[in-house]
Design an enzyme around this catalytic site. Sequence first.
Site, short mmCIF file in Angstrom:
data_model
loop_
_atom_site.label_atom_id
_atom_site.label_comp_id
_atom_site.label_asym_id
_atom_site.label_seq_id
_atom_site.Cartn_x
_atom_site.Cartn_y
_atom_site.Cartn_z
N LYS A 148 0.83 -1.20 0.00
CA LYS A 148 0.00 0.00 0.00
C LYS A 148 0.87 1.26 0.00
CE LYS A 148 -3.82 -2.38 2.23
NZ LYS A 148 -4.41 -2.80 3.50
N GLN B 221 -5.16 -2.03 9.56
CA GLN B 221 -4.89 -3.30 8.90
C GLN B 221 -5.48 -4.46 9.70
OE1 GLN B 221 -3.37 -3.74 5.87
NE2 GLN B 221 -3.97 -5.87 6.09
N ASP C 243 -11.64 2.57 3.95
CA ASP C 243 -11.90 1.13 3.84
C ASP C 243 -13.40 0.86 3.64
OD1 ASP C 243 -10.04 -0.85 3.62
OD2 ASP C 243 -9.61 -0.99 5.76
#
Length: 362
Positions: A122, A166, A189
């Site tokens: 990422k 995460q 997200d």
Amino acid sequence: MASSILSDCSSSATARLLPFHRKLHTQDFRFHRSVSIPLRPPSPTSSRSAASRFWSLSAVTPVAMTTDTSAKLIDGKMVAKQIKDEIAGEIAKMKDAIGIVPGLAVILVGARKDSQTYVRNKKKACEAVGIKSYEVHLPEDSTEEEVLKHISGFNDDPSVHGILVQLPLPRHMNEQSILNAVSIEKDVDGFHPLNIGRLAMQGREPLFVPCTPKGCMELLHRYAVDIKGKRAVVVGRSNIVGMPAALLLQKANATISIVHSYTKNPEEITRQADIVIAAVGVANLVRGSWIKPGAVVIDVGINPIDDPESPRGYRLVGDVCYEEVSKIASAITPVPGGVGPMTIAMLLSNTLDSAKRIHNFK
């Protein structure tokens, strides 16, 4: 029956699932000619400007419905690269116009190798398009309060436009509480319950859509798959992929069925679908007998199985038996190289959208 689910559909010996990252939190699956879909390039007058640019600049051609025994490959890697190029151009314009660079903060708890790889990828993707990345690495035994403190700091930081925690988190942490602490305006997200709630409601739009299902839909759009009025089946109902994918297909005016661990006759239901999205984390679950000739198949699964011939000792396969399904479907995503690259591309897209919204930049 279980052994047939966890076996490779190719000619190699029985495959065994290896430990892998970020399972889709499904329950045990005990799952033991056609209406064609027109696939055409977007109209030049389409409101999907990004899609129009894509069709004019890339080598992708629409999928033609044929009686051939080999499906058209839906190349997620190539589409993701095109999207990243578009994002980089928009970020450069934004920086020149108002001096703002989008920022993405990632919080990693623990030292899982797979999670570290994700975060590293990422960061590289952010650098490639001009997004500034912020990282916090916390030890496995960190408290929930420590994680929440960092989230609060990023919520208040004007240079941060997206926050990503995460997953998976260590077992002693309440995942729901931590994800809910992320400001909805920075929830790139797309997991905040208010975003999912808006996605589920008619006439409402979420600020962000979860990245993987958004990537699935983008592939369908960019390959000009006609969704309106078609029958679609989503295999799996996870909060991460299955449920939001079904909601997105419904918003696109498809007729939706969801197949899950308690579904009776899943093969029969799935075989009625013009579009199939498989997202359960079970290797080779969806076989050729599940697919209606001419259907479009999006395979979200990434499952490692034993392969003595591979230098790594394993290889990656999807939730769909590619060898069988590619002979029946009109189009299919490969694994790897299908949905996977799209997930990070959509994360970058959501981060750019957040920065543009926060700074009222059109």
